[in-house]
Design a protein around this motif. Structure first.
Motif, PDB file in Angstrom:
ATOM      1  N   LYS A  63      -5.737 -48.784 -25.628  1.00  0.00           N
ATOM      2  CA  LYS A  63      -4.323 -48.447 -25.824  1.00  0.00           C
ATOM      3  C   LYS A  63      -4.230 -46.942 -26.119  1.00  0.00           C
ATOM      4  CE  LYS A  63      -0.024 -49.789 -26.695  1.00  0.00           C
ATOM      5  NZ  LYS A  63       0.886 -49.917 -25.631  1.00  0.00           N
ATOM      6  N   SER A  64      -3.231 -46.280 -25.517  1.00  0.00           N
ATOM      7  CA  SER A  64      -2.998 -44.844 -25.751  1.00  0.00           C
ATOM      8  C   SER A  64      -1.588 -44.634 -26.269  1.00  0.00           C
ATOM      9  CB  SER A  64      -3.182 -44.051 -24.449  1.00  0.00           C
ATOM     10  OG  SER A  64      -4.514 -44.125 -24.013  1.00  0.00           O
ATOM     11  N   PHE A  65      -1.435 -43.639 -27.104  1.00  0.00           N
ATOM     12  CA  PHE A  65      -0.138 -43.313 -27.700  1.00  0.00           C
ATOM     13  C   PHE A  65       0.133 -41.821 -27.537  1.00  0.00           C
ATOM     14  CE2 PHE A  65      -1.710 -46.976 -29.943  1.00  0.00           C
ATOM     15  CZ  PHE A  65      -0.604 -47.767 -30.157  1.00  0.00           C
ATOM     16  N   TYR A  66       1.368 -41.498 -27.183  1.00  0.00           N
ATOM     17  CA  TYR A  66       1.810 -40.112 -27.146  1.00  0.00           C
ATOM     18  C   TYR A  66       2.832 -39.930 -28.258  1.00  0.00           C
ATOM     19  CZ  TYR A  66      -0.339 -39.518 -22.570  1.00  0.00           C
ATOM     20  OH  TYR A  66      -1.236 -39.436 -21.538  1.00  0.00           O
ATOM     21  N   PHE A  67       2.625 -38.931 -29.078  1.00  0.00           N
ATOM     22  CA  PHE A  67       3.579 -38.608 -30.141  1.00  0.00           C
ATOM     23  C   PHE A  67       3.896 -37.121 -30.053  1.00  0.00           C
ATOM     24  CE2 PHE A  67       0.873 -41.985 -32.088  1.00  0.00           C
ATOM     25  CZ  PHE A  67       1.851 -42.955 -32.235  1.00  0.00           C
ATOM     26  N   ASP A  68       5.191 -36.798 -30.178  1.00  0.00           N
ATOM     27  CA  ASP A  68       5.523 -35.368 -30.251  1.00  0.00           C
ATOM     28  C   ASP A  68       5.697 -34.987 -31.716  1.00  0.00           C
ATOM     29  OD1 ASP A  68       8.301 -35.627 -31.123  1.00  0.00           O
ATOM     30  OD2 ASP A  68       8.813 -36.144 -29.057  1.00  0.00           O
ATOM     31  N   GLN A  69       5.737 -33.722 -31.967  1.00  0.00           N
ATOM     32  CA  GLN A  69       5.774 -33.233 -33.350  1.00  0.00           C
ATOM     33  C   GLN A  69       7.019 -33.724 -34.098  1.00  0.00           C
ATOM     34  OE1 GLN A  69       5.841 -29.001 -32.135  1.00  0.00           O
ATOM     35  NE2 GLN A  69       7.549 -28.777 -33.558  1.00  0.00           N
ATOM     36  N   ASN A  70       8.109 -33.961 -33.404  1.00  0.00           N
ATOM     37  CA  ASN A  70       9.323 -34.465 -34.067  1.00  0.00           C
ATOM     38  C   ASN A  70       9.113 -35.883 -34.573  1.00  0.00           C
ATOM     39  OD1 ASN A  70      10.641 -32.058 -33.532  1.00  0.00           O
ATOM     40  ND2 ASN A  70      11.508 -32.805 -31.613  1.00  0.00           N
ATOM     41  N   GLN A  71       8.456 -36.693 -33.787  1.00  0.00           N
ATOM     42  CA  GLN A  71       8.152 -38.078 -34.224  1.00  0.00           C
ATOM     43  C   GLN A  71       7.208 -38.060 -35.418  1.00  0.00           C
ATOM     44  OE1 GLN A  71       6.663 -39.081 -30.326  1.00  0.00           O
ATOM     45  NE2 GLN A  71       8.213 -40.697 -30.097  1.00  0.00           N
ATOM     46  N   LEU A  72       6.280 -37.135 -35.412  1.00  0.00           N
ATOM     47  CA  LEU A  72       5.291 -37.067 -36.485  1.00  0.00           C
ATOM     48  C   LEU A  72       5.834 -36.420 -37.756  1.00  0.00           C
ATOM     49  CD1 LEU A  72       2.208 -36.042 -34.334  1.00  0.00           C
ATOM     50  CD2 LEU A  72       2.816 -38.343 -35.152  1.00  0.00           C
ATOM     51  N   TYR A 123      -1.845 -22.295 -28.367  1.00  0.00           N
ATOM     52  CA  TYR A 123      -1.086 -22.569 -29.596  1.00  0.00           C
ATOM     53  C   TYR A 123      -1.902 -22.193 -30.841  1.00  0.00           C
ATOM     54  CZ  TYR A 123       1.316 -25.241 -26.030  1.00  0.00           C
ATOM     55  OH  TYR A 123       1.956 -25.604 -24.882  1.00  0.00           O
ATOM     56  N   GLU A 124      -2.812 -21.244 -30.680  1.00  0.00           N
ATOM     57  CA  GLU A 124      -3.733 -20.866 -31.743  1.00  0.00           C
ATOM     58  C   GLU A 124      -3.018 -20.496 -33.044  1.00  0.00           C
ATOM     59  OE1 GLU A 124      -7.366 -17.676 -32.478  1.00  0.00           O
ATOM     60  OE2 GLU A 124      -6.376 -17.752 -30.532  1.00  0.00           O
ATOM     61  N   GLY A 125      -1.877 -19.866 -32.942  1.00  0.00           N
ATOM     62  CA  GLY A 125      -1.120 -19.478 -34.130  1.00  0.00           C
ATOM     63  C   GLY A 125      -0.622 -20.662 -34.951  1.00  0.00           C
ATOM     64  N   ARG A 126      -0.613 -21.839 -34.351  1.00  0.00           N
ATOM     65  CA  ARG A 126      -0.123 -23.050 -35.032  1.00  0.00           C
ATOM     66  C   ARG A 126      -1.266 -24.037 -35.307  1.00  0.00           C
ATOM     67  NH1 ARG A 126       4.910 -25.123 -31.574  1.00  0.00           N
ATOM     68  NH2 ARG A 126       5.137 -26.464 -33.388  1.00  0.00           N
ATOM     69  N   LEU A 127      -2.488 -23.530 -35.343  1.00  0.00           N
ATOM     70  CA  LEU A 127      -3.651 -24.401 -35.426  1.00  0.00           C
ATOM     71  C   LEU A 127      -3.681 -25.258 -36.693  1.00  0.00           C
ATOM     72  CD1 LEU A 127      -5.981 -25.232 -33.704  1.00  0.00           C
ATOM     73  CD2 LEU A 127      -7.343 -23.389 -34.675  1.00  0.00           C
ATOM     74  N   ALA A 128      -3.281 -24.717 -37.825  1.00  0.00           N
ATOM     75  CA  ALA A 128      -3.260 -25.520 -39.059  1.00  0.00           C
ATOM     76  C   ALA A 128      -2.285 -26.688 -38.904  1.00  0.00           C
ATOM     77  CB  ALA A 128      -2.881 -24.660 -40.259  1.00  0.00           C
ATOM     78  N   GLU A 129      -1.131 -26.412 -38.323  1.00  0.00           N
ATOM     79  CA  GLU A 129      -0.127 -27.461 -38.082  1.00  0.00           C
ATOM     80  C   GLU A 129      -0.664 -28.493 -37.093  1.00  0.00           C
ATOM     81  OE1 GLU A 129       4.474 -27.770 -36.420  1.00  0.00           O
ATOM     82  OE2 GLU A 129       3.339 -25.905 -36.131  1.00  0.00           O
ATOM     83  N   ILE A 130      -1.345 -28.027 -36.060  1.00  0.00           N
ATOM     84  CA  ILE A 130      -1.926 -28.928 -35.052  1.00  0.00           C
ATOM     85  C   ILE A 130      -2.937 -29.861 -35.707  1.00  0.00           C
ATOM     86  CG2 ILE A 130      -3.457 -29.005 -33.038  1.00  0.00           C
ATOM     87  CD1 ILE A 130      -1.959 -26.453 -32.049  1.00  0.00           C
ATOM     88  N   SER A 160       2.286 -30.637 -24.116  1.00  0.00           N
ATOM     89  CA  SER A 160       2.819 -29.732 -25.141  1.00  0.00           C
ATOM     90  C   SER A 160       3.497 -28.523 -24.504  1.00  0.00           C
ATOM     91  CB  SER A 160       1.690 -29.236 -26.055  1.00  0.00           C
ATOM     92  OG  SER A 160       1.122 -30.293 -26.769  1.00  0.00           O
ATOM     93  N   THR A 161       4.545 -28.062 -25.170  1.00  0.00           N
ATOM     94  CA  THR A 161       5.234 -26.833 -24.770  1.00  0.00           C
ATOM     95  C   THR A 161       5.306 -25.916 -25.985  1.00  0.00           C
ATOM     96  OG1 THR A 161       7.435 -27.640 -25.384  1.00  0.00           O
ATOM     97  CG2 THR A 161       6.677 -28.101 -23.121  1.00  0.00           C
ATOM     98  N   LYS A 162       5.808 -24.735 -25.750  1.00  0.00           N
ATOM     99  CA  LYS A 162       5.947 -23.769 -26.842  1.00  0.00           C
ATOM    100  C   LYS A 162       6.806 -24.341 -27.976  1.00  0.00           C
ATOM    101  CE  LYS A 162       8.731 -20.047 -27.196  1.00  0.00           C
ATOM    102  NZ  LYS A 162       9.548 -18.990 -26.693  1.00  0.00           N
ATOM    103  N   ASP A 163       7.814 -25.099 -27.628  1.00  0.00           N
ATOM    104  CA  ASP A 163       8.752 -25.628 -28.610  1.00  0.00           C
ATOM    105  C   ASP A 163       8.426 -27.029 -29.113  1.00  0.00           C
ATOM    106  OD1 ASP A 163      10.355 -23.301 -28.397  1.00  0.00           O
ATOM    107  OD2 ASP A 163      11.252 -24.100 -26.561  1.00  0.00           O
ATOM    108  N   LEU A 164       7.550 -27.742 -28.386  1.00  0.00           N
ATOM    109  CA  LEU A 164       7.283 -29.131 -28.763  1.00  0.00           C
ATOM    110  C   LEU A 164       5.823 -29.496 -28.498  1.00  0.00           C
ATOM    111  CD1 LEU A 164       8.851 -31.664 -29.820  1.00  0.00           C
ATOM    112  CD2 LEU A 164       8.978 -32.381 -27.441  1.00  0.00           C
ATOM    113  N   LEU A 165       5.079 -29.681 -29.577  1.00  0.00           N
ATOM    114  CA  LEU A 165       3.687 -30.100 -29.451  1.00  0.00           C
ATOM    115  C   LEU A 165       3.634 -31.607 -29.217  1.00  0.00           C
ATOM    116  CD1 LEU A 165       2.160 -28.075 -32.439  1.00  0.00           C
ATOM    117  CD2 LEU A 165       2.097 -27.492 -30.001  1.00  0.00           C
TER     118      LEU A 165
END
Length: 192
Positions: A180-189, A129-136, A165-170
């Motif tokens: 405690k662990s949390f999973y968040f996808d990009q839509n939640q964030l 996902y290198e092309g989206r590194l700033a977003e990551i 993570s997938t191409k469409d959803l980080l």
């Protein structure tokens, strides 16, 4: 035709040049010269030794087109370099924001909670996902803050891009000191 041969032969035998220029005006009138034609004439170069002809007007057009193509390629390359430099700057800025967040809140974040991803040392997962590194980088900081805001995370130990993570959803995984662990996808964030 005899006149043309006579001119060509005389030019060749005198040794003036091995080349002759056939100049044709808009009316179709032809003139043969020992130097290139002036502007407004169709300019054909004839090599007397080989009989080869070269359309100098066409050659000039091709040279102009080649120069234009080279200029376009240069401009395209410069634009790509500018875009890459801008992308790198955005990545650096997002990483700096995360580091500042940690520095200003040492009781909420471990010192290595959000280490910057370095372009030269990316893990295979992040490299995908290198092309989206700033977003990551931006979303890693948001994920860490969202975990803290839940009230169930006492201190963030790490905030990383996750294998889910997938191409469409980080997807991001935030681990806390209290296990405690949390999973968040990009839509939640994105709602933050």
């Amino acid at each position: 035709m005899k006149f043309l041969l006579l001119i060509l032969t005389s030019l060749f035998t005198v040794g003036v040049s091995a080349e002759v220029y056939k100049c044709t005006d808009a009316g179709g009138n032809k003139v043969y010269r020992s130097s290139p034609c002036s502007e407004g004439y169709k300019n054909i170069q004839i090599d007397l030794t080989t009989g080869k002809t070269v359309d100098l007007d066409e050659e000039k057009k091709l040279q102009i087109l080649k120069a234009q193509k080279e200029q376009e390629e240069l401009e395209h390359k410069q634009l790509e370099e500018q875009q890459e430099n801008l992308r790198k700057l955005q990545i650096i800025n997002e990483s700096k924001k995360n580091q500042l967040l940690i520095k200003e809140n040492p009781n909420k974040f471990s010192a290595f909670a959000i280490p910057p991803y370095e372009l030269e040392k990316l893990t295979p997962l992040v490299k995908r996902y290198e092309g989206r590194l700033a977003e990551i980088e931006r979303l890693r900081g948001i994920a860490a803050q969202k975990a803290l805001a839940s009230g169930q995370c006492n201190r963030v130990e790490s905030s990383e891009l996750n294998e889910r993570s997938t191409k469409d959803l980080l997807v991001f995984l935030v681990d806390c000191t209290n296990t405690k662990s949390f999973y968040f996808d990009q839509n939640q964030l994105a709602k933050q």
